[in-house]
Design an enzyme around this catalytic site. Structure first.
Site, PDB file in Angstrom:
ATOM      1  N   VAL A  59      70.077  -6.543  28.205  1.00 29.87           N
ATOM      2  CA  VAL A  59      71.017  -5.418  28.143  1.00 29.87           C
ATOM      3  C   VAL A  59      72.207  -5.614  29.069  1.00 29.87           C
ATOM      4  O   VAL A  59      73.208  -4.894  28.958  1.00 29.87           O
ATOM      5  CB  VAL A  59      70.315  -4.082  28.463  1.00 29.87           C
ATOM      6  CG1 VAL A  59      69.203  -3.813  27.475  1.00 29.87           C
ATOM      7  CG2 VAL A  59      69.811  -4.050  29.906  1.00 29.87           C
ATOM      8  N   ASN A  85      66.213   2.837  29.111  1.00 35.81           N
ATOM      9  CA  ASN A  85      65.090   2.785  30.046  1.00 35.81           C
ATOM     10  C   ASN A  85      64.978   1.447  30.761  1.00 35.81           C
ATOM     11  O   ASN A  85      64.365   1.360  31.828  1.00 35.81           O
ATOM     12  CB  ASN A  85      63.785   3.081  29.292  1.00 35.81           C
ATOM     13  CG  ASN A  85      62.565   2.901  30.168  1.00 35.81           C
ATOM     14  OD1 ASN A  85      62.372   3.605  31.144  1.00 35.81           O
ATOM     15  ND2 ASN A  85      61.727   1.924  29.810  1.00 35.81           N
ATOM     16  N   TYR A 151      69.134  -1.177  43.982  1.00 35.44           N
ATOM     17  CA  TYR A 151      68.466  -0.289  43.024  1.00 35.44           C
ATOM     18  C   TYR A 151      68.933   1.155  43.201  1.00 35.44           C
ATOM     19  O   TYR A 151      69.256   1.840  42.218  1.00 35.44           O
ATOM     20  CB  TYR A 151      66.949  -0.391  43.213  1.00 35.44           C
ATOM     21  CG  TYR A 151      66.155   0.320  42.151  1.00 35.44           C
ATOM     22  CD1 TYR A 151      65.911  -0.295  40.922  1.00 35.44           C
ATOM     23  CD2 TYR A 151      65.638   1.595  42.365  1.00 35.44           C
ATOM     24  CE1 TYR A 151      65.176   0.349  39.938  1.00 35.44           C
ATOM     25  CE2 TYR A 151      64.910   2.240  41.391  1.00 35.44           C
ATOM     26  CZ  TYR A 151      64.677   1.615  40.180  1.00 35.44           C
ATOM     27  OH  TYR A 151      63.966   2.260  39.206  1.00 35.44           O
ATOM     28  N   ALA A 153      71.694   2.310  44.526  1.00 33.20           N
ATOM     29  CA  ALA A 153      73.084   2.470  44.114  1.00 33.20           C
ATOM     30  C   ALA A 153      73.217   2.468  42.596  1.00 33.20           C
ATOM     31  O   ALA A 153      73.989   3.248  42.018  1.00 33.20           O
ATOM     32  CB  ALA A 153      73.936   1.351  44.725  1.00 33.20           C
ATOM     33  N   ILE A 183      54.503   7.924  38.635  1.00 34.59           N
ATOM     34  CA  ILE A 183      53.909   7.819  37.306  1.00 34.59           C
ATOM     35  C   ILE A 183      53.026   6.583  37.271  1.00 34.59           C
ATOM     36  O   ILE A 183      53.392   5.523  37.782  1.00 34.59           O
ATOM     37  CB  ILE A 183      54.998   7.740  36.220  1.00 34.59           C
ATOM     38  CG1 ILE A 183      55.926   8.956  36.289  1.00 34.59           C
ATOM     39  CG2 ILE A 183      54.360   7.623  34.839  1.00 34.59           C
ATOM     40  CD1 ILE A 183      55.247  10.291  36.056  1.00 34.59           C
TER      41      ILE A 183
END
Length: 247
Positions: A59, A85, A151, A153, A183
């Site tokens: 991505v 995600n 991460y 930021a 989770i």
């Protein structure tokens, strides 16, 4: 083939696989994107059959994202749901962090959702009845942690990207952020050492509901955000954390 298409990046493992399963159960044909773990993608394909197709994609590569979007639009039309995600986590102290570790995390966690949404949004805007984008964020977008400057930021940027897109794509496309707390995923169990009784007890003491959440509870929240019950909800963050942060 259902006429509702959903694209889920990072959709074959962890929280993402629960989101893909739920969207398939809701009647979407799911295009689940993965970066490297073909075995996990094959398991999901075996489980869901023709309700899902798995696609390998980086991505962070804008050209690859554009080509992927063209293929999806040609084969299926505009997605009713886009779930951003996919993400990367390369921790390290700020003073020791390499330029590469900084850039890889920003590219995956912030630029990736930008590229995907930009590629699909024009077609999604034309869908009768509207469409929904859900960006999966992190509590570290609000409260920082040590050794995670890249991460944190990236996720803080994603939260504001969500709000900006909600303004610009309204009223046809709603854009919201779904933020997981603790989770039960393999990554969370490893990071927080939940197999250790003392570490687990300390963790649960911070959560008013005194338990760790499940990926299915994240899917419950996604179902709300993409459903008719949330038709007046956009530009918001939904935190699923058992009350741990209450932001």
């Amino acid at each position: 083939m259902p006429d509702r298409i959903a694209v889920v990046t990072g959709g074959t493992k962890g929280i993402g696989v629960a989101l893909s399963r739920r969207l398939a159960r809701l009647g979407h044909h799911v295009v689940a994107v993965y970066r490297a773990d073909k075995a996990a993608a094959d398991l999901l394909s075996d489980e869901l059959g023709d309700r899902v197709e798995t696609v390998r994609l980086d991505v962070a590569d804008p050209d690859a994202v554009a080509a992927f979007a063209e293929r999806v639009l040609a084969a299926h039309g505009a997605p009713r749901v886009l779930v951003n995600n996919a993400g990367r986590n390369l921790d390290g102290p700020f003073l020791e962090m390499s330029d590469s570790d900084w850039q890889q995390v920003l590219d995956a966690n912030l630029s990736g959702p930008f590229y995907l949404t930009k590629a699909f949004a024009p077609a999604m805007l034309e869908l009768e009845g509207g469409a929904s984008v859900v960006n999966v964020g992190a509590t570290t977008a609000i409260r920082p942690r040590l050794d995670g400057v890249n991460y944190c930021a990236s996720k803080a940027g994603l939260m504001h990207l969500t709000k900006c897109l909600a303004l610009e794509l309204a009223p046809a496309v709603r854009v919201n952020s779904l933020i997981p707390g603790m989770i039960d995923t393999e990554e969370m169990r490893t990071r927080f050492r939940v197999a250790d009784p003392t570490a687990r007890a300390d963790l649960l003491a911070e959560i008013p509901q005194r338990r760790i959440g499940t990926p299915e509870e994240m899917a419950d929240a996604l179902e709300f955000l993409v459903g008719e019950g949330a038709r007046y909800v956009t530009g918001q963050k939904l935190i699923v954390d058992g009350g741990q942060f209450m932001w």
